[in-house]
Every structure is written in C-alpha cells, then in structure tokens.
Design an enzyme around this catalytic site. Sequence first.
Site, PDB file in Angstrom:
ATOM      1  N   ARG A  10      -3.449  10.704   1.736  1.00  0.00           N
ATOM      2  CA  ARG A  10      -2.485  10.471   0.401  1.00  0.00           C
ATOM      3  C   ARG A  10      -3.053  11.606  -1.254  1.00  0.00           C
ATOM      4  NH1 ARG A  10       1.190   5.415  -0.999  1.00  0.00           N
ATOM      5  NH2 ARG A  10      -0.704   4.984  -2.475  1.00  0.00           N
ATOM      6  N   ASP A  53       5.264   8.435  -0.669  1.00  0.00           N
ATOM      7  CA  ASP A  53       6.750   7.022   0.324  1.00  0.00           C
ATOM      8  C   ASP A  53       7.850   8.361  -0.342  1.00  0.00           C
ATOM      9  OD1 ASP A  53       4.663   5.152   1.336  1.00  0.00           O
ATOM     10  OD2 ASP A  53       4.575   4.618  -0.474  1.00  0.00           O
ATOM     11  N   HIS A  94       7.165   9.203   9.770  1.00  0.00           N
ATOM     12  CA  HIS A  94       7.096   7.568   9.754  1.00  0.00           C
ATOM     13  C   HIS A  94       8.071   6.486   8.707  1.00  0.00           C
ATOM     14  CE1 HIS A  94       4.214   4.639   7.806  1.00  0.00           C
ATOM     15  NE2 HIS A  94       4.239   5.099   6.795  1.00  0.00           N
ATOM     16  N   ASP A 142      -5.244   6.251   2.952  1.00  0.00           N
ATOM     17  CA  ASP A 142      -4.354   6.416   2.533  1.00  0.00           C
ATOM     18  C   ASP A 142      -4.752   5.054   0.958  1.00  0.00           C
ATOM     19  OD1 ASP A 142      -1.746   6.225   1.315  1.00  0.00           O
ATOM     20  OD2 ASP A 142      -1.590   3.925   2.928  1.00  0.00           O
ATOM     21  N   ASP A 160       0.041   5.841  -7.222  1.00  0.00           N
ATOM     22  CA  ASP A 160       0.755   5.609  -6.526  1.00  0.00           C
ATOM     23  C   ASP A 160       2.521   5.392  -7.023  1.00  0.00           C
ATOM     24  OD1 ASP A 160       1.848   4.107  -3.768  1.00  0.00           O
ATOM     25  OD2 ASP A 160       0.527   2.560  -4.312  1.00  0.00           O
ATOM     26  N   ASP A 202      -0.814   1.567  11.267  1.00  0.00           N
ATOM     27  CA  ASP A 202      -0.497   1.008   9.904  1.00  0.00           C
ATOM     28  C   ASP A 202      -1.414   0.006  10.183  1.00  0.00           C
ATOM     29  OD1 ASP A 202      -0.321   1.037   7.466  1.00  0.00           O
ATOM     30  OD2 ASP A 202       1.909   2.492   7.888  1.00  0.00           O
TER      31      ASP A 202
HETATM   32  C1  NOJ Z   1       1.459   3.542   1.360  1.00  0.00           C
HETATM   33  C2  NOJ Z   1       1.384   4.855   2.157  1.00  0.00           C
HETATM   34  O1  NOJ Z   1       2.012   5.524   1.010  1.00  0.00           O
HETATM   35  C3  NOJ Z   1       2.471   4.472   3.263  1.00  0.00           C
HETATM   36  O2  NOJ Z   1       2.577   5.740   4.714  1.00  0.00           O
HETATM   37  C4  NOJ Z   1       1.890   3.459   4.081  1.00  0.00           C
HETATM   38  O3  NOJ Z   1       2.647   3.400   5.506  1.00  0.00           O
HETATM   39  C5  NOJ Z   1       1.831   1.915   3.891  1.00  0.00           C
HETATM   40  N1  NOJ Z   1       0.896   2.542   2.411  1.00  0.00           N
HETATM   41  C6  NOJ Z   1       0.858   0.799   4.454  1.00  0.00           C
HETATM   42  O4  NOJ Z   1      -0.420   1.324   5.076  1.00  0.00           O
END
Ligand code: NOJ
Length: 939
Positions: A597, A613, A671, A537, A276, A424
Amino acid sequence: MPLRSWALACLAILSLFLLSEAVKKEDFKSCSQSAFCRRNRALADSASEQSNWQSPYTLVKDSIRFSNNFLTADVKNTATNNVLILELQVLVDNTVRVRMDEKSPLRQRYQDHAQFTLVDDAKPVKPFKSGKNTDGVVKITLDESGCRKVVVTPSPLRIDFLVNESPVVTLNDRGFFNFEHLRSKELHKPKMITQRNEDGSETEVEAEEEKDLWEETFRTWTDSKPNGPESIGMDISFHDFGHVYGIPEHASSLSLKETRGGEGAYTEPYRLYNTDVFEYEMDSPAALYGSIPFMLAHRKNESVGVFWMNPSETWIDIVKTAPESHATGVQKVFNMVKSTGQKKSTKTHWFSEAGVLDMFVFFGPSSKDVFRQYTKLTGKPAMPQSFAIAYHQCRWNYINQNDVREVDEQFDVHDIPYDVIWLDIEHNDGKRYFTWDEAKFPDPTKMQNELSQKGRKLVTIIDPHIKRDDDYYICKEAKDKNLFVKQPSGPDYEGWCWPGQSSWVDYTNPDARKWWADKFKLDNYKHSTEALYVWNDMNEPSVFNGPEITMPKDMVHHGGWEHRALHNVYGQIYHGSTADGLKERLAVQQRPFVLSRAFYAGSQRFGSIWTGDNMAQWDALQASMPMIMSVSVAGLPFAGADVGGFFNNPSHELLVRWYQAGAFQPFFRAHAHIDTKRREPWLAGEPYTDIIRNVVRERYALLPYWYNLFQEAHENGTPIMRPLVVEYPEDEAVFAMDDQFLVGGGILVKPVTEEGATQTNVYFPPSDIWYDLHTHDRVQGMASQVVPAPLDVVPAYYRGGHIVPRRERIRRSSHAMSLDPFTLVIALDANGEANGSLYLDDGKTFGYEKKEYLMAEFNFKHGVLTYSIQHKNPVFASSIASVRVERLVILGHPSASKAVATDGSGKRDLDVEKSKNGKLVVRDPAVLITENGWKIELA
Ligand code: NOJ
C-alpha cells in the site's frame, strides 16, 4: 470461543469503531499546522511581494572546481554566512544531478536513503565541455551536439538547464532556495521583532518564524524535534511547460493543479507524506499512502523531468504563469535567445523537512525518454509472474477454508477465470502474521495444493506491525535481536494497530531486512507453499494512536536516524525485504509477487501497489484513472484500485462499470471491507454476472498483450496504463485528458464512470484510425464524439497500425492458457500497415535474465504478414513448440479474397472470411510461434 479470542475480537471491533470514528480530515496537518511548510511558504510570499527580492545564496567564485568529472563550489548564504557545498554532475542519458549539503554541518544530515532508492551507482560522466567565465558563470555542455547545457549563475545562485540555448528548467528562478542550517538550541538566538502596543509603547517579541522551531505540537502529540529546524526548499521553474504530472499519491487530476491562486487552484500544496487516510477525499492535494517525488513536465513535443530525492515529509506548490521573457543575466552573458513558445509556464516550489538537497533533472526530450532516464536510476519495474497480471479475488475476509473452497469452485461453476484468492487479516492467529487461525484454516497446505492444481495461487496479508507478545516467535526474535524501531530514550517504540499493542521492525537495519526475508522460507513460514504470495498493508506505517495515524517523527532508526528523515521510504524498504524473502525461498528463484500500500521512488522494483481504501462511489471509480496514471508516470506501472470500491456496497451497475475499468488497469483485483455485503461476480445475478464474466474474459484474452507491455515497462519504465499525452505529445487536446487512457500504445479505453449513462464522449486522436474492440467496426466521424455505451459495453478501440496478440480459448486460469494458440488482431493504419510484438518466457522464474525467452515481431505491409524472431532461447522454445497462430483478424478493408501461408513446411491456401465492416478473418494458418520467417500473403 476461548476468552483470549473473545478479547481479541472485541479489540478488533473496538479498533475498527475507533478508526472509523477518529480518522477525519482534522487528523492530518494542513500546511499552516506544519512549521516548516509555513516557513517555506512565508519565504515564498515575502520574496514574491518584494519586487527587488534577491536570493541570499551566492556561488563563491574562487571555490569553483572541476574534478572527478564534476563541478563543486561553495555556496554562501550572504544573510547568515553559512556555507554549503554544491555538487553538479552530468550522468549518462541526458541526466544531471545537483546536490547541496552544509560544508561543515553541526551533525551529518541523513543521506542513507540513496541506497534504498537508487540502483545505478550514478557515476558522473565527463561532460563534453565545461568552463567558467570571469564573472564566475559556469557553463557545462552535456554532449557533442551542444544542444543541452547547464549554466550556473553565481549571484544570486541560479541553475539553468538549457535546450538549444533556451532554459527549460531553472532552479532558484524565483529565489525561494532555502537551506536551514543545523544549529544548536543552546546557542540559537531567536529573531526578535518590535511590536507596537495599543498604548503606543513597544515590546520586543519573537518573530513569527521562531514558532515551533524546537518543538512542535499537533493535536495531542508533541514532536521533540531534537535537531530543530532543518528543512530545505527550492523553487523549480519549467519554462513554457503548461502541464506537469506525477508526484503521486493524490486523489487529484493527472495534469496537476495550481496550489496558489489561479482558476480551480487548491489552497494547500500537494503533500507527500505516507499516511493511512480513512475515506480519503476526492480532488485533493492531501497526502495519501505513497509518495514519489518525481515530476514530468510537458509541452508540445517536449518533456523534461525532475526527481527530488528526499524521503522526509515534502510539500509542493504549483503555479502557472504567462509566457515569460528569459532575458536574465544568464542570457546576457551567453547571448541566449528568448523563450520558445506561447504556452503557460509552470513554477513549482518544493520543500522537505530534513535531509540534503539531492535532485536529478532529466532532459528527455520525450516523455518516454524521461521514463527511461528516471527508471535507469531508481530501478526497472519488476517483471511479474504471468499469474500476477490476471484477475485477483479478495475480500476482508474469506472466513475459513470452506469459504475459500466454495468461492474457488463458484468461479468454475460460473465459468469465470481467476488466478488468485486473497486472505486478509482475519486468517491468522490474532493478527500474528506468519501464523494461521487453526480453527478456521485447519489445513492451509491442502488448501494451497488444491488451488495449485488448478494453476491458482493464494495471497496472505503480512503487515509490518508486530504484536507485542513474547509467546509470538516473530516478536520474541525481533526483540531478542534488537530489530525494532526505538524510542528516543532507548526502549522499543510501541504503538497501536490491528493486533493491539505493537512494535515495528526497523527495515533500515540490514540485519532486520535479512532476518525478515528469512521468515518467508517455506520451513519458517509454517504451512506456506510455493503457491503462496504476499500482501504488505499498513506500511506507511499506519499507527492508530500516532500523530497523523503514523509513527512519531522523533522515533529512532538504525544508525540513530530519526524517523522524520526517512518516513516516506520506510514502506518501500519493507516491501523490498518481503520481495527478497519470496525470491530467496526456493532453490530456483521465482519472481516475487508482493502488493504494497505504501510506496516511494524505487518501489517499482518490488511489485505492485494499489490505491488503498477507496469508496464504492462513482467519483472514486473516476479518480482511479488519474491516480493510477500518476503513479504510472512516476515509474511504477503495476498499479490498480479496489474493484467495486472498498467501503460501502456498490450498486450492481457501479460494480459492473468498475469491472469494466479494472479489466483494463494493470493490477486487477476486486476487494471489499469486512462490513460490506458479499459481492463475488455471480451474486449480482443477470445481466450483471454475464457482463462481468465477459469483461474478465476479455482481460484474459488480452493477457499476451499485457505481458508484452509489462516486459516493455520492465525494460524502459514506460507506463502500461498510458496517458494519451505520452502517445500524442503534439496534440494539445490530450495534455490534460485523464478520463480515458491507452493500454500500451495500441488500445484506447474510455470507461463509463457515470451512473445511468448509456453513452459517453470519446476523443479519438485524429492522426490515427480506430476500430471498435468488440464489433471491429472502423470509427467514423469526428475526433470527439458521443458513442453508445450501454451497460454491457466498455468503449475500447484498437489503434490502427498495431497488431495485438490475443488468446481466446476460455480457461479457468492464466496458467491453463500457456500453450493456447494465438489470434492476431491486425488493425491497419491509413497506409494499410501494422506492427506488433510478442514476448514470451516461462512466466515464473528469472530465466529471462539469462535470455531464456522468445521475442518476435509481426509486420504487416503490402498485404503480407511476416513474422521475425529477434531472440529465441532453444530450451524455452522447445517448451512451447506446439504453440501456433490460429486466426488472423485484419481490420481496415484489406482487399483480398484468399490467403496463402508460407513456412518451413511449404505453402498452404487458407480460408478467408470477409465481413461487411471490412474485416477479414483468416482461419487456422497453423504457423508456429517458434518458427522464424513465416509469412501470410493476402491475394
Ligand atoms: C487496510 C487496507 O487498505 C485494506 O485493503 C484491508 O482490507 C484492511 N487494511 C484490513 O487488512
């Protein structure tokens, strides 16, 4: 707000703050900070420096056996006397598997990942011919044509894969093969070297490679490494292949770069280690959220592939060399000819921290063959429900039920179609997944029912970290059933993530997978309905206080296996368990939709992925193209990037340009981060909203074409967002091209990724005729040319020779389009011909596995369009009995002034309208999509 909620809110804010403060480049290892990376690179360096270097590995001649259709032999490391077993198997469809493991290991090495990765039982088939000569050289001829062979040379060990007597792929070409045998720490005798001191005296010290063998510290974390060193490395040469692709996920180019010397080379190897990474860097070989150790190599008109099946941390070095002479021992023995082409060769070096060597070589010969060969083993990309390929609206977070209702209504007010709204991590009770924050979402069932009435869906986020809280049923059950990943000393592993102190379910445990899947039953997941789908996620897994923001490698999984051995497949198994849960929750199974993810080889079976992200920046928009294409060529076609960019606020211009790119990418979802300004399409105002509306509508108009492509990908693994090299394997101008792409075979797209641009350069492969998707004008002039691209235009083109089905009625969701009539765009090639297909099913269930679908072909030739149905399920056909073709748009100057339709009800004269640009529109032919054999003749 009650005290507990305050505390939770504070914790969330604190964690966000810490996350943004803490996660930097230095949080992740470079090769020099990873002991096994250093050791394998050092071996490569020392081998390259010695002109007379010979790999110490040798095939033991009298151990060679052919039994059960495959070859086995002992391979001895002459430097250490350790013995390995080599297994070489020919599989169906021009595929070869090579495995090596220790002959008598101190302990078993991890191999269970095969059950999560392979769907095929990969049974060997009998090769056409196999034998060895007196020197112990083994030659295996795959099939009767004799053009594909595998040759194993014993000393030093070398495995060549030959096409027409020339090696295309070689293992251990440069002698970097390295299999660190398991040893006991107690008996290990460190290698000592003599160090000369300043005063001339000598001291015996441990050699450099002894460092970090039994314990390794990175920043504040110490990895206990109970097994010591256990890495495996192999060099793989692609002879005369100038380009290699794949091994996602990296924010890099489509055609992979060199990593050791050479112009524009990276200094680090490409790394595969699911992580991450906060605000990840562009143009970098650094690891990201997913890992697929699959590489495609291409040269003019020929492709081969390699799959290195190993889910532990892996690094890959790439160098390119001048054309080479292959007059090695192999050629001498078998009288082989030299290399075929003038192009550069690509030499790669792969090394993984643990496991066994288990790899597959795919002979192609085309890239489409390689995609089929690879997905035959690792699984077909899932066939999505039709809503899943439409437009998704997400942000972190839609804050409450009213917010959801308002956003939903605004789409209708502004006449913008959309299918799915997403919730989310703030939607639940303190990041306890499968729960709802009842103050914000007092009636989730009603909310879903309201969406459902408009044919729309809801997605909720479910992450793999489980809040440590005995009052939380998920945690309680997982604890009671002993389903969490363990610390080496026995107790549950605990780390820190969104909910605070958390544990991670061990999905490698079959009981855990079953238990998890059950949680999605409508009775178990309270207030969930059929309209609810899921987002997985943080499944790398992301652990805020772990080394490299993930789980320590010495944590323990089911069967006693270390996390180290399986890290990269963890997120894939989790994704699969969730998909199973959604599949099993209803009596009549529906196709799951789960976005993940993290990913690994085989993730394509479970759903879609996105690139995590990204930043609201122009370079991130540009990078989305090679990133999605790299994942696509590695068998995972259903991929996308956050439209608009996740972090920061895009300018209106960037937002519009991103929608234009996203509308032509397989997974299409806007997003945004919780700290960003709201940016639903209507907030930008004019002209932006109008441009976004148009491009989203364009996506909807093309949904039938997209659905065809998903079906094709499901069958053969062919990428949907297609690099040009796949369609133009002979045109060297496109081999490294990644700023434009094809949607399927029939549409070329060149998104604008530069601020302020009003024009852009497009390459039109000259072997085809191209027509502007918007104006229908034929593209004239040079192959490479600058085209106008004002803000309201995304340059996109139909490829001559293709028929593209569209549905042009404006609807609020894809569901509302299911009985709409079709418009067929018939883009003629130089011979005035074109072909296309149509695939339709219920868009929802697994009925298609029982052949409940309609598959048909359109064929335009000599001025006649004919329609032939290949397969029609009568029950399904009756549900679409009214669906007809309402318009033909024929591009490319067909000479005609009238048209006649002939079908079961006779002949009809049709209205024809000709435009100046050579387009012919035939109105309302009213032929039915379920009726075989109709034709429309131009006269
Ligand atoms: C990380 C994710 O990549 C993102 O898309 C999400 O909004 C945040 N976590 C919060 O869940």
